[in-house]
Design a protein around this motif. Structure first.
Motif, mmCIF file in Angstrom:
data_model
loop_
_atom_site.group_PDB
_atom_site.id
_atom_site.type_symbol
_atom_site.label_atom_id
_atom_site.label_comp_id
_atom_site.label_asym_id
_atom_site.label_seq_id
_atom_site.Cartn_x
_atom_site.Cartn_y
_atom_site.Cartn_z
ATOM 1 N N ILE A 371 0.837 -1.202 0.000
ATOM 2 C CA ILE A 371 0.000 0.000 0.000
ATOM 3 C C ILE A 371 0.870 1.250 0.000
ATOM 4 N N GLU A 372 1.876 1.267 0.859
ATOM 5 C CA GLU A 372 2.721 2.459 0.937
ATOM 6 C C GLU A 372 3.473 2.684 -0.368
ATOM 7 N N ASN A 373 3.904 1.607 -1.017
ATOM 8 C CA ASN A 373 4.613 1.773 -2.278
ATOM 9 C C ASN A 373 3.697 2.354 -3.344
ATOM 10 N N VAL A 374 2.459 1.890 -3.387
ATOM 11 C CA VAL A 374 1.501 2.375 -4.391
ATOM 12 C C VAL A 374 1.126 3.822 -4.140
ATOM 13 N N ILE A 375 0.978 4.215 -2.884
ATOM 14 C CA ILE A 375 0.432 5.529 -2.531
ATOM 15 C C ILE A 375 1.516 6.566 -2.265
ATOM 16 N N ALA A 376 2.541 6.203 -1.498
ATOM 17 C CA ALA A 376 3.507 7.200 -1.032
ATOM 18 C C ALA A 376 4.671 7.408 -1.979
ATOM 19 N N GLN A 377 4.941 6.441 -2.864
ATOM 20 C CA GLN A 377 6.125 6.523 -3.713
ATOM 21 C C GLN A 377 5.767 6.990 -5.123
ATOM 22 N N GLU A 378 6.782 7.542 -5.803
ATOM 23 C CA GLU A 378 6.648 7.930 -7.200
ATOM 24 C C GLU A 378 7.944 7.610 -7.932
ATOM 25 N N GLY A 379 7.898 7.733 -9.260
ATOM 26 C CA GLY A 379 9.090 7.497 -10.057
ATOM 27 C C GLY A 379 9.577 6.069 -9.949
ATOM 28 N N SER A 380 10.885 5.881 -9.975
ATOM 29 C CA SER A 380 11.456 4.535 -9.946
ATOM 30 C C SER A 380 11.255 3.834 -8.613
ATOM 31 N N HIS A 381 10.909 4.588 -7.563
ATOM 32 C CA HIS A 381 10.661 3.976 -6.256
ATOM 33 C C HIS A 381 9.280 3.324 -6.185
ATOM 34 N N ARG A 382 8.371 3.732 -7.065
ATOM 35 C CA ARG A 382 7.031 3.108 -7.078
ATOM 36 C C ARG A 382 7.084 1.906 -8.019
ATOM 37 N N ILE A 383 7.274 0.745 -7.440
ATOM 38 C CA ILE A 383 7.500 -0.462 -8.243
ATOM 39 C C ILE A 383 6.291 -1.378 -8.290
ATOM 40 N N GLU A 384 5.330 -1.187 -7.394
ATOM 41 C CA GLU A 384 4.120 -2.021 -7.403
ATOM 42 C C GLU A 384 3.160 -1.486 -8.466
ATOM 43 N N ARG A 385 3.261 -2.032 -9.687
ATOM 44 C CA ARG A 385 2.477 -1.533 -10.820
ATOM 45 C C ARG A 385 1.721 -2.692 -11.466
ATOM 46 N N LEU A 386 0.782 -3.236 -10.713
ATOM 47 C CA LEU A 386 -0.022 -4.351 -11.212
ATOM 48 C C LEU A 386 -0.805 -3.948 -12.456
ATOM 49 N N GLU A 387 -1.018 -4.951 -13.304
ATOM 50 C CA GLU A 387 -1.809 -4.745 -14.510
ATOM 51 C C GLU A 387 -2.819 -5.884 -14.619
ATOM 52 N N PRO A 388 -4.057 -5.612 -15.033
ATOM 53 C CA PRO A 388 -5.072 -6.672 -15.056
ATOM 54 C C PRO A 388 -4.809 -7.710 -16.135
ATOM 55 N N ARG A 389 -5.454 -8.853 -15.980
ATOM 56 C CA ARG A 389 -5.265 -9.985 -16.883
ATOM 57 C C ARG A 389 -5.474 -9.590 -18.344
ATOM 58 N N GLY A 390 -6.538 -8.850 -18.641
ATOM 59 C CA GLY A 390 -6.860 -8.518 -20.025
ATOM 60 C C GLY A 390 -5.736 -7.810 -20.755
ATOM 61 N N ARG A 391 -5.029 -6.932 -20.067
ATOM 62 C CA ARG A 391 -3.918 -6.213 -20.702
ATOM 63 C C ARG A 391 -2.747 -7.153 -20.973
ATOM 64 N N TRP A 392 -2.440 -8.028 -20.013
ATOM 65 C CA TRP A 392 -1.346 -8.973 -20.232
ATOM 66 C C TRP A 392 -1.670 -9.911 -21.395
ATOM 67 N N VAL A 393 -2.922 -10.332 -21.489
ATOM 68 C CA VAL A 393 -3.327 -11.200 -22.596
ATOM 69 C C VAL A 393 -3.081 -10.496 -23.924
ATOM 70 N N GLN A 394 -3.492 -9.232 -24.018
ATOM 71 C CA GLN A 394 -3.293 -8.490 -25.263
ATOM 72 C C GLN A 394 -1.816 -8.282 -25.553
ATOM 73 N N ARG A 395 -1.044 -8.012 -24.516
ATOM 74 C CA ARG A 395 0.403 -7.856 -24.704
ATOM 75 C C ARG A 395 1.014 -9.129 -25.296
ATOM 76 N N MET A 396 0.661 -10.264 -24.722
ATOM 77 C CA MET A 396 1.232 -11.530 -25.181
ATOM 78 C C MET A 396 0.843 -11.807 -26.636
ATOM 79 N N ARG A 397 -0.400 -11.554 -26.968
ATOM 80 C CA ARG A 397 -0.840 -11.777 -28.348
ATOM 81 C C ARG A 397 -0.124 -10.840 -29.315
ATOM 82 N N ASN A 398 0.022 -9.586 -28.919
ATOM 83 C CA ASN A 398 0.698 -8.615 -29.789
ATOM 84 C C ASN A 398 2.163 -8.968 -30.023
#
Length: 452
Positions: A371-398
């Motif tokens: 939570i603190e990483n998502v909310i309190a951090q920015e730039g390269s320090h904010r590393i918790e950048r989850l992405e939903p399944r649908g986007r990963w599926v499209q990435r893999m297909r592309n």
């Protein structure tokens, strides 16, 4: 009871069970409420009113985030004071969730200088999150407590076993958040289930997760010795290799190492190359904006990483991750997304760990770190950048992959594993993929891919 169904519409967030909080208004002086003073805040004796449901808490957090971003110190401090009094760290699951966000917002306000009083208070208080460094035994037991990781282990291992049958050598690239906790079970299965006997196993990992929970109290060299000895006890020869690499540049050092290995040895037909990605790819930088529609540009770090993986012509790629979206550059968007996903682990922990237990403290400290990483951090320090399944599926297909899905035997294994855990866990299919659910809400997805 676990359910296995075709794709269903997602239900509304379970923790939002009451009417939305009305506009935030000044406190009624005729009401009373027991308060818990935060360091640096006066201990008031006036009433707070009723702000205790999850919707109200979320709206207060959003208002506070907006106040911090607009540098409104007075409003920020007022809302933080209210939140501090309605969200004790030892309360129910929604209160503990809100307390985690409260801490994160205080940390952000202190870093940005919005609230000078908070900066002073933080210097005299113990708000730092104390994450635990696990022994190998502790971590193995910790991972087994819920299906959060076991789901991905079970689905991935079953898919890997099917893909490597008939190969004399298997090279596994393990990009895993859990420090190879998946591998012993896979080795066990290799020793007993493959028709041609156990292969030679080459295990390569990226030594890049030391600062991300869960953390381990031994080096990767020591871990490698333990894995090699375990494999030997199962009559499997295991070669263990660590390549120092970081997610910040898309594991470029690891990719270069694999390319060199391919140039030196060529594409050996008897060797299967398995890319096992367990909750690690979301640490590769990615950001979306509120003004530009999301696009799958070839130049983004995640797209470049997948293109490099595709160039290696792997036998199988398994991608397992948490099904949420923390990529927005907008603080409020990230806060809402995180609040409506991270209630799940707080709700789950009440079913299997007693209050006050050390394991519960470790478990919730790891959530607070996220939570603190998502909310309190920015730039390269904010590393918790989850992405939903649908986007990963499209990435893999592309990138030139096609999904291979999971057969009924694999589904049966996953269902059997879920039966070992508390009621509330479920399984469903979305296209070719498997999705772990908690009380009907998506938690973790598992996908399997081969080159087109």
């Amino acid at each position: 009871m676990m359910h296995f169904t075709e794709t269903l519409p997602s239900p509304p967030p379970l923790h939002q069970t009451t009417k939305p909080c009305q506009n935030f208004t000044p406190m009624n002086p005729n009401q009373t409420h027991r308060t818990r003073p935060w360091p640096g805040f006066p201990a008031p004796n006036k009433a707070l009113g009723t702000f205790g449901d999850a919707n109200c808490m979320e709206q207060l957090l959003v208002r506070c985030a907006n106040a911090i971003e607009s540098n409104d110190a007075t409003l920020s401090q007022q809302i933080l004071w209210v939140l501090n009094n309605i969200a004790p760290s030892d309360g129910d699951s929604n209160q503990r969730l809100t307390c985690g966000f409260l801490r994160a917002l205080i940390a952000r306000a202190a870093k940005t200088g919005t609230c000078k009083m908070l900066t002073a208070a933080l210097s005299n208080s113990n708000i730092t999150i104390q994450t635990h460094k696990f022994s190998i035994i502790e971590l193995a037991s910790f991972v087994d407590l819920t299906p959060w990781h076991r789901f991905g282990f079970t689905a991935a291992n079953a898919a890997i076993l099917e893909a490597i049958d008939g190969y004399s050598t298997v090279h596994i690239i393990d990009l895993s958040l859990t420090h190879c906790m998946q591998i012993p079970t896979l080795i066990d299965a290799m020793a007993g289930k493959l028709s041609d006997g156990p292969p030679l196993v080459k295990l390569t990992i990226a030594g890049a997760t030391e600062d991300v929970p869960p953390m381990l109290d031994l080096s990767y060299d020591e871990l490698g010795v333990k894995l090699v000895n375990f494999a030997r006890s199962r009559n499997i020869i295991l070669e263990f290799n660590v390549i120092p690499s970081t997610s910040l540049d898309g594991f470029s050092s690891l990719i270069e190492h694999l390319k060199i290995q391919t140039l030196v040895h060529g594409h050996e037909t008897h060797e299967a190359l398995i890319i096992n990605c367990h909750m690690m790819l979301h640490y590769i930088p990615e950001e979306t904006t509120t003004t530009t529609p999301f696009s799958f540009e070839d130049s983004t770090p995640r797209a470049l990483f997948l293109k490099q993986i595709r160039s290696l012509n792997p036998t199988l790629v398994v991608l397992v991750d948490e099904d949420a979206d923390f990529t927005s550059n907008n603080l409020v968007c990230r806060l809402r997304s995180a609040f409506n996903y991270l209630w799940i682990p707080y709700d789950i922990v009440d079913t299997f760990l007693p209050k006050g237990s050390k394991q519960r403290q470790w478990y919730e400290a790891d959530i607070c770190w996220k939570i603190e990483n998502v909310i309190a951090q920015e730039g390269s320090h904010r590393i918790e950048r989850l992405e939903p399944r649908g986007r990963w599926v499209q990435r893999m297909r592309n990138t030139g992959f096609r999904g291979v899905g999971f057969g009924e035997d694999i589904v049966g294994e996953v269902k059997g594993m879920l039966d070992e855990h508390a009621a509330g866990w479920g399984l469903k299919k979305e296209e070719d993929d498997l999705v772990l659910t908690w009380k009907g809400h998506n938690v973790v997805f598992a996908t399997a891919w081969v080159p087109t």
